[in-house]
Enzyme design. Structure first.
Site, PDB file in Angstrom:
ATOM      1  N   GLU A 217      -1.906   9.102  -0.192  1.00  0.00           N
ATOM      2  CA  GLU A 217      -2.053   8.758  -1.331  1.00  0.00           C
ATOM      3  C   GLU A 217      -1.705  10.472  -2.834  1.00  0.00           C
ATOM      4  O   GLU A 217      -1.853  11.520  -1.946  1.00  0.00           O
ATOM      5  CB  GLU A 217      -3.739   8.417  -1.811  1.00  0.00           C
ATOM      6  CG  GLU A 217      -3.899   8.416  -2.630  1.00  0.00           C
ATOM      7  CD  GLU A 217      -5.382   8.150  -2.849  1.00  0.00           C
ATOM      8  OE1 GLU A 217      -5.952   7.608  -4.031  1.00  0.00           O
ATOM      9  OE2 GLU A 217      -5.857   8.356  -2.543  1.00  0.00           O
TER      10      GLU A 217
ATOM     11  N   GLU B 190       0.897  -0.981   0.496  1.00  0.00           N
ATOM     12  CA  GLU B 190       0.154   0.178  -0.200  1.00  0.00           C
ATOM     13  C   GLU B 190       1.133   1.030  -0.237  1.00  0.00           C
ATOM     14  O   GLU B 190       0.760   2.513  -0.557  1.00  0.00           O
ATOM     15  CB  GLU B 190      -0.649   0.141   0.950  1.00  0.00           C
ATOM     16  CG  GLU B 190      -2.216  -1.133   1.022  1.00  0.00           C
ATOM     17  CD  GLU B 190      -2.789  -1.026  -0.047  1.00  0.00           C
ATOM     18  OE1 GLU B 190      -3.680   0.346  -0.166  1.00  0.00           O
ATOM     19  OE2 GLU B 190      -3.795  -1.882   0.107  1.00  0.00           O
TER      20      GLU B 190
END
Length: 283
Positions: free
Chosen positions: A129, A107
């Site tokens: 992100e 991730e």
């Protein structure tokens, strides 16, 4: 005339001393010898040196999360979830920790095919992100309504996203996930806690990643029909099955497996069966 003979005291005290020594000895014996193992902290299975061997490049200048994901924060956060890495046999405990670290590495990876030390040495490189496609607000969710102006993009080791995850995670961990989602990328301990919260939490009918990795997953008839079999692949299904599962040869799934194989080797434990979710239907 005395009520008892003093000659009795000697053997009586000897018996007491023997019992005391026996109890002390039994308490010091290993778990496997006495059948009810003491719960040992995961720091006994993953020490600081191993942690840094796993995440060789997390503090490189090339990584936006440089100096954010510390070993100390990880261990501190794990204490909030006492069953993590302490359930089952020694091999099971090691395998669960390796699986968790592998998933959060994918991730947050900063690796590439020809990266120094290989692509699976670059976990925990990012803490939020980059270029999110939306603010990840599910406006239809009335239980966890979005706060104006806030983005619920991926943050932290598990890249927690969406208001319906930030809300309950914050409630469980003691922060306002809807009004202050940024704390997940500003506080290292909270960041690790959110990842562990996601890992440990069951969302019926979806099982927890923890239960899958420690052998407590009981498949329903629907799971069996969907080929959702116990193993690391099912954990991937729980985390991002809607985008990655049911696709043979998916590069993202392969990347998750690559991290897990490397980490399992470092922990000196096998990976177990069913590593991918290529033929599983998503939840």
């Amino acid at each position: 005339m005395t009520l008892f003979s003093f000659s009795f005291i000697g053997p009586f005290l000897s018996t007491l001393i023997f019992c005391f020594i026996a109890l002390s000895y039994s308490a010091s014996l290993g778990a496997e010898e006495w059948g009810s193992p003491p719960i040992r902290p995961i720091s006994s299975l993953i020490r600081k040196k191993l942690f840094h061997s796993i995440f060789l490049h997390k503090d490189d200048s090339a990584c936006p999360a440089k100096n954010f994901y510390s070993y100390k924060s990880f261990i501190h956060a794990s204490k909030h979830f006492p069953k993590f890495g302490t359930t089952g046999s020694l091999a099971t405990r090691k395998r669960e920790i390796a699986a968790f670290l592998a998933q959060i590495s994918h991730e947050t990876t900063g690796g590439w095919a020809t990266a120094p030390d290989g692509p699976y040495a670059w976990g925990l490189c990012f803490k939020e992100e980059i270029n999110p496609q939306s603010n990840y607000c599910d406006a239809s969710n009335k239980e966890w309504p979005c706060y104006p102006g806030k983005s619920y993009k991926g943050r932290g080791p598990i890249q927690l996203s969406w208001n319906f995850n930030y809300g309950p995670a914050g409630k469980a961990l003691g922060f306002d996930g809807l009004r202050n989602p940024e704390i997940v990328s500003n506080n290292s301990v909270i960041a690790f806690k959110t990842a562990l919260w996601f890992w440990m939490t069951e969302r019926k009918p979806i099982p927890s990643c923890h239960n899958v990795m420690v052998g407590k997953y009981v498949p329903t008839e629907g799971d069996i029909a969907a080929n959702r079999t116990e193993g690391y692949g099912l954990v991937t299904n729980i985390i991002n099955g809607g985008l990655e599962c049911g696709i043979p040869g998916d590069a993202r799934v392969d990347d998750r497996i690559g991290f897990f194989k490397r980490y399992a080797k470092l922990f000196n434990v096998d990976t177990g069966p069913n590593l991918d979710c290529a033929y599983q239907k998503s939840f």
